[in-house]
Design a protein around this motif. Structure first.
Motif, PDB file in Angstrom:
ATOM      1  N   ARG A 106      -6.001   1.094   1.696  1.00 32.27           N
ATOM      2  CA  ARG A 106      -5.809  -0.270   1.533  1.00 32.27           C
ATOM      3  C   ARG A 106      -7.068  -1.001   1.231  1.00 32.27           C
ATOM      4  N   VAL A 107      -7.106  -1.522  -0.020  1.00 34.74           N
ATOM      5  CA  VAL A 107      -8.290  -2.141  -0.577  1.00 34.74           C
ATOM      6  C   VAL A 107      -8.103  -3.746  -0.642  1.00 34.74           C
TER       7      VAL A 107
ATOM      8  N   LEU B 169      -9.080  -6.964  -2.136  1.00 35.57           N
ATOM      9  CA  LEU B 169      -9.614  -7.531  -3.382  1.00 35.57           C
ATOM     10  C   LEU B 169     -10.480  -8.651  -3.328  1.00 35.57           C
TER      11      LEU B 169
ATOM     12  N   PHE C 164      -8.823   3.511  -8.637  1.00 37.75           N
ATOM     13  CA  PHE C 164      -8.005   3.363  -7.402  1.00 37.75           C
ATOM     14  C   PHE C 164      -6.875   4.238  -7.647  1.00 37.75           C
TER      15      PHE C 164
ATOM     16  N   CYS D 278      -3.674   3.934  -3.882  1.00 35.03           N
ATOM     17  CA  CYS D 278      -4.056   2.994  -3.002  1.00 35.03           C
ATOM     18  C   CYS D 278      -2.896   1.657  -2.981  1.00 35.03           C
ATOM     19  N   THR D 279      -3.301   0.955  -1.724  1.00 38.15           N
ATOM     20  CA  THR D 279      -2.660  -0.409  -1.710  1.00 38.15           C
ATOM     21  C   THR D 279      -3.513  -1.468  -2.140  1.00 38.15           C
ATOM     22  N   LEU D 280      -3.530  -2.402  -3.167  1.00 38.70           N
ATOM     23  CA  LEU D 280      -4.267  -3.326  -3.513  1.00 38.70           C
ATOM     24  C   LEU D 280      -3.952  -4.613  -2.908  1.00 38.70           C
TER      25      LEU D 280
ATOM     26  N   HIS E  43      -4.242  -8.675  -2.039  1.00 41.17           N
ATOM     27  CA  HIS E  43      -4.870  -9.734  -2.732  1.00 41.17           C
ATOM     28  C   HIS E  43      -4.041 -11.013  -1.914  1.00 41.17           C
TER      29      HIS E  43
ATOM     30  N   LEU F 258      -6.753   3.564 -12.542  1.00 42.01           N
ATOM     31  CA  LEU F 258      -5.676   3.793 -11.640  1.00 42.01           C
ATOM     32  C   LEU F 258      -4.880   5.018 -11.930  1.00 42.01           C
TER      33      LEU F 258
ATOM     34  N   VAL G  17      -0.219   3.267  -7.075  1.00 35.16           N
ATOM     35  CA  VAL G  17      -0.936   2.242  -6.858  1.00 35.16           C
ATOM     36  C   VAL G  17      -0.069   1.117  -6.549  1.00 35.16           C
TER      37      VAL G  17
ATOM     38  N   PHE H 253       0.763  -3.023  -4.869  1.00 33.07           N
ATOM     39  CA  PHE H 253       0.079  -4.321  -4.459  1.00 33.07           C
ATOM     40  C   PHE H 253       0.758  -4.975  -3.139  1.00 33.07           C
TER      41      PHE H 253
END
Length: 108
Positions: A12-13, A15, A25, A28-30, A32, A44, A48, A50
């Protein structure tokens, strides 16, 4: 934080408040929440996802990724870009009831 030439894999990133230059990425889970974020050249790979909670600024982020990918997917519904390179943000927002937020430092 500034990330340069970094590959994120299976994580998990967050942002918000970060800058990503030449980053990739992968699976991953972005995440925000509506804060500023800047991307400069990114890749990507794999799946990926969100995790979004930032209101209007999150729609701007989705618009940015949509322009890069040619589509965005929101809550399981895919929005393809129309031929002029845009997508209907109003349609994406009409059922959004989350908090308002400001700030997006991306290069849309």
């Amino acid at each position: 934080m500034d990330y340069v030439d970094h590959t994120f894999t299976d994580e998990r990133v967050a942002l918000d408040g970060n800058t990503f230059k030449n980053c990739t990425f992968e699976n991953c889970t972005l995440v925000h929440e509506g804060g500023p974020v800047t991307f400069e050249n990114f890749g990507l790979r794999g799946s990926v996802k969100f995790d979004l909670g930032g209101g209007e600024s999150t729609v701007k982020l989705l618009d940015y990724f949509g322009r890069a990918l040619g589509y965005v997917e929101i809550m399981g519904r895919r929005y393809n870009l129309v031929p002029d390179g845009t997508w209907n943000a109003e349609e994406a927002l009409k059922n959004y009831n989350g908090p308002a937020a400001s700030g997006f430092g991306g290069n849309a």
